[in-house]
Design an enzyme around this catalytic site. Structure first.
Site, PDB file in Angstrom:
ATOM      1  N   THR A 135       0.820  -1.207   0.000  1.00 25.11           N
ATOM      2  CA  THR A 135       0.000   0.000   0.000  1.00 25.11           C
ATOM      3  C   THR A 135       0.859   1.263   0.000  1.00 25.11           C
ATOM      4  OG1 THR A 135      -1.448   1.282   1.461  1.00 25.11           O
ATOM      5  CG2 THR A 135      -0.123  -0.373   2.508  1.00 25.11           C
ATOM      6  N   ASP A 136       0.261   2.358  -0.460  1.00 27.33           N
ATOM      7  CA  ASP A 136       0.962   3.651  -0.390  1.00 27.33           C
ATOM      8  C   ASP A 136       0.989   4.195   1.048  1.00 27.33           C
ATOM      9  OD1 ASP A 136      -1.726   4.351  -0.090  1.00 27.33           O
ATOM     10  OD2 ASP A 136      -1.716   5.891  -1.660  1.00 27.33           O
ATOM     11  N   GLU A 137       0.186   3.576   1.945  1.00 27.18           N
ATOM     12  CA  GLU A 137       0.097   4.126   3.307  1.00 27.18           C
ATOM     13  C   GLU A 137       1.401   3.968   4.078  1.00 27.18           C
ATOM     14  OE1 GLU A 137      -3.634   3.479   5.309  1.00 27.18           O
ATOM     15  OE2 GLU A 137      -4.670   3.155   3.423  1.00 27.18           O
ATOM     16  N   TYR A 161      -1.982  -0.455  10.994  1.00 25.90           N
ATOM     17  CA  TYR A 161      -2.087  -1.119   9.683  1.00 25.90           C
ATOM     18  C   TYR A 161      -0.873  -0.796   8.824  1.00 25.90           C
ATOM     19  CZ  TYR A 161      -3.295  -1.555   4.730  1.00 25.90           C
ATOM     20  OH  TYR A 161      -3.247  -1.849   3.380  1.00 25.90           O
ATOM     21  N   LYS A 165       2.223  -3.215   7.433  1.00 30.92           N
ATOM     22  CA  LYS A 165       2.510  -3.401   6.010  1.00 30.92           C
ATOM     23  C   LYS A 165       3.949  -2.966   5.712  1.00 30.92           C
ATOM     24  CE  LYS A 165       0.237  -4.567   3.024  1.00 30.92           C
ATOM     25  NZ  LYS A 165      -0.082  -5.913   2.445  1.00 30.92           N
TER      26      LYS A 165
END
Ligand code: NAD
Ligand code: TYD
Length: 357
Positions: A135-137, A161, A165
């Site tokens: 993810t870009d998060e 989260y 990741k």
């Protein structure tokens, strides 16, 4: 064949459909390895399970014996690793599962897959791929004026989260660097589309609106996400699998930065046209609620590397993708009923009851 972890979830399930539609005649089978958590629903891929082209192994990626057994039984040429706990709000309420699946689970999968890969014949070993879907998060939050995330942006995850990741991304990177394990990583922006579990912004708003329930917008509603239609993400993964350079990461995004409040009003207007309310406009249901703790302000992806090196470009705009998504939710009551169990209602109470408007 390929092995897809998390293939009964939102993006993994769409990927299974995309995989078979894309190949048309020559259908390489897939095995879906999935724990079937609240977010995993075999109904999503039932058609392919029934055809016999997809198989389902119901197990946890952190169960090393189960992973080993699946690798021995199915002998995949590639692993596509989608399985994760994926919802930021749930990670705030209970981070433990995120560490278990996203970090420990990814570690277990890497260890077992590395052992399997190391005993393959040289030609199979050279062709093998482990594609990690991320993810870009992991890059944290941008201000309104910051440039979009590139592959060299420093990691600065802000939620349990995104931290879990980020941890999994680092493990994947280290397995390539240390063992020469053939990895590829994609870091994608927010997805939306069919089969999206209705805890996330877009499906939650569509379903709440149809039921005449409040549309809970966190904080000032001005947080920005960079939205990508899920099938565009699936196609990017197919192309990175075919053409990606080993050990590299690729940012995937559709250059569709939209403020949350604009996402919600777009959905409302679409529904006004397709299924007008007797009691007024859907926008009347918008309710500002207490913000998410540590809420990232803005995400934006610079996709120039995947465009330049792989030649991938999204097919959908935000408008065309939202049209398809709203229509899909209007047409698929049976799937919606199949995911809204008692556990789903418990989650709505946990997340929304304490948020004072
Ligand atoms: P999802 O929550 O809809 O699905 C996750 C799937 O993984 C479910 O089928 C679930 O049963 C399975 N799973 C969970 N824990 C497992 C375990 N321990 N062992 C085996 N299976 C397990 O998630 P999603 O939105 O489809 O996301 C898929 C991947 O894409 C994730 O890795 C996520 O981080 C990443 N991603 C998601 C988005 C997005 O907008 N949804 C954007 C970028 C990247
Ligand atoms: P979400 O779909 O949970 O994805 P992520 O947090 O991974 O970006 O949320 C998207 C945006 O919508 C995020 O800024 C939080 C906001 N949001 C709301 O305003 N209300 C809601 O009920 C939900 C679920 C999200």
């Amino acid at each position: 064949m390929i092995l897809i972890t998390g293939g009964a979830g939102f993006i993994g399930g769409n990927f299974v459909h995309h995989w078979f539609e894309r190949q048309r005649a020559s259908s390489e089978p897939v095995v879906v390895f999935d724990k079937l958590t609240y977010a995993g629903n075999p109904v999503t891929i039932q058609k392919h399970l029934d055809s016999g082209l997809a198989s389902l192994v119901h197990a946890d990626i952190a169960d090393r014996d189960a992973v080993r057994q699946a690798l021995v039984q199915y002998r995949p040429r590639a692993i596509l690793h989608f399985a994760a706990e994926s919802h930021v709000d749930r990670s705030i309420h209970g981070p433990g599962e995120f560490i278990h699946t996203n970090m420990v689970g990814t570690f277990c999968l890497l260890e077992e897959t590395r052992a399997y890969w190391s005993q393959l014949a040289e030609v199979d070993k050279a062709a093998f791929r482990f594609l990690h879907v991320s993810t870009d998060e992991v890059y944290g939050s941008l201000s309104d004026t910051d440039p979009a995330f590139s592959e060299t942006t420093a990691y600065a995850p802000n939620s349990p989260y995104s931290a879990s990741k980020a941890g999994s991304d680092h493990l994947v990177r280290a397995y390539h660097h240390t063992y020469g394990f053939p990895t590829l990583t994609t870091n994608c922006s927010n997805n939306y589309g069919p089969y999206h579990f209705p805890e996330k912004l877009i499906p939650l708003m569509i379903l709440n609106a149809l039921e005449g329930k409040p549309l809970p917008v966190y904080g000032d509603g001005l947080n920005v996400r960079d939205w990508l239609y899920v099938r565009d993400h699936c196609e990017a993964i197919c192309q990175v699998l075919e053409k990606g350079r080993l050990g590299e990461t690729y940012n995937v995004g559709g250059k569709n930065e939209v403020k949350n409040i604009d996402v919600v009003t777009t959905i409302c207007r679409k529904l006004d046209a397709l299924r007008p309310r007797a009691a007024g406009r859907y926008e009347d249901l918008i309710t500002y609620v207490k913000d998410r703790p540590g809420h990232d302000r803005r995400y934006a992806i610079d996709p120039s590397k995947i465009e330049r090196e792989i030649g991938w470009r999204p097919a959908e705009t935000f408008t065309s993708g939202i049209d398809k998504t709203v229509q899909w939710f209007l047409d698929n009551d049976a799937w919606i009923d199949s995911v809204r169990s008692g556990a789903y209602r418990d989650w709505l109470n946990t997340n929304y009851q304490g948020r004072v408007a």
